[in-house]
Write a protein that holds these residues in place. Sequence first.
Motif, PDB file in Angstrom:
ATOM      1  N   UNK A 196       0.806  -1.224   0.000  1.00 43.82           N
ATOM      2  CA  UNK A 196       0.000   0.000   0.000  1.00 43.82           C
ATOM      3  C   UNK A 196       0.836   1.269   0.000  1.00 43.82           C
ATOM      4  N   UNK A 197       2.124   1.176   0.277  1.00 41.04           N
ATOM      5  CA  UNK A 197       2.982   2.361   0.317  1.00 41.04           C
ATOM      6  C   UNK A 197       3.520   2.688  -1.065  1.00 41.04           C
ATOM      7  N   UNK A 198       3.665   3.972  -1.307  1.00 39.48           N
ATOM      8  CA  UNK A 198       4.233   4.488  -2.554  1.00 39.48           C
ATOM      9  C   UNK A 198       3.448   4.024  -3.780  1.00 39.48           C
ATOM     10  N   UNK A 199       2.179   3.866  -3.584  1.00 40.03           N
ATOM     11  CA  UNK A 199       1.309   3.354  -4.645  1.00 40.03           C
ATOM     12  C   UNK A 199       0.607   4.529  -5.341  1.00 40.03           C
ATOM     13  N   UNK A 200       0.687   4.559  -6.639  1.00 33.73           N
ATOM     14  CA  UNK A 200       0.007   5.608  -7.400  1.00 33.73           C
ATOM     15  C   UNK A 200      -1.487   5.309  -7.472  1.00 33.73           C
ATOM     16  N   UNK A 201      -2.269   6.347  -7.503  1.00 34.61           N
ATOM     17  CA  UNK A 201      -3.706   6.184  -7.648  1.00 34.61           C
ATOM     18  C   UNK A 201      -4.041   6.090  -9.138  1.00 34.61           C
ATOM     19  N   UNK A 202      -5.004   5.265  -9.484  1.00 33.78           N
ATOM     20  CA  UNK A 202      -5.383   5.139 -10.889  1.00 33.78           C
ATOM     21  C   UNK A 202      -6.360   3.997 -11.095  1.00 33.78           C
TER      22      UNK A 202
END
Length: 163
Positions: A153-159
Amino acid sequence: MTEKSPFKPIHETDVDPAWIDGNGHVSDRNYTTVFSNAECVFLDELGAGEAYRTELGGHIYTAENHLTFLHEILLEERMYVGVGLVDFSTKALHLAFELRNTSGTLCAHHETLLLNVRKEPGQRPKVSPFGDEVTKKILEFEKQFGRISNSPYCRKAIGIRRE
């Protein structure tokens, strides 16, 4: 041998009936409130709370947040929040929070980037180094809990995921 969790338990609360939305579970805006409360508790532990602002002139600004909803929380449940260190520099703190319900199910993940800011009268706020005591406590936290390096869940881009 079990690996030590990089998350420190930091805050817990009952679900307020006013937080329940039309879908019968805690509304998204109230997850944010719970995570914000946990963040304040952690900042107080680091020495970056009210006294840091009023006596030392330091302020913590939120630069970015990312909240991932994983499982609904219902009225009769209790919410437990843990905090972990993703990264830090002399001027910034990258934290992750996980929220679990009464049964221990991971219900939400909150990632935030915080900046240390100094505000001088008549000038714009300026990102600046943390005070020595805050830096020392961040290093102590890292020594005790380590850093989060493998969270999905960390450093995850939204999209939108395309098939």
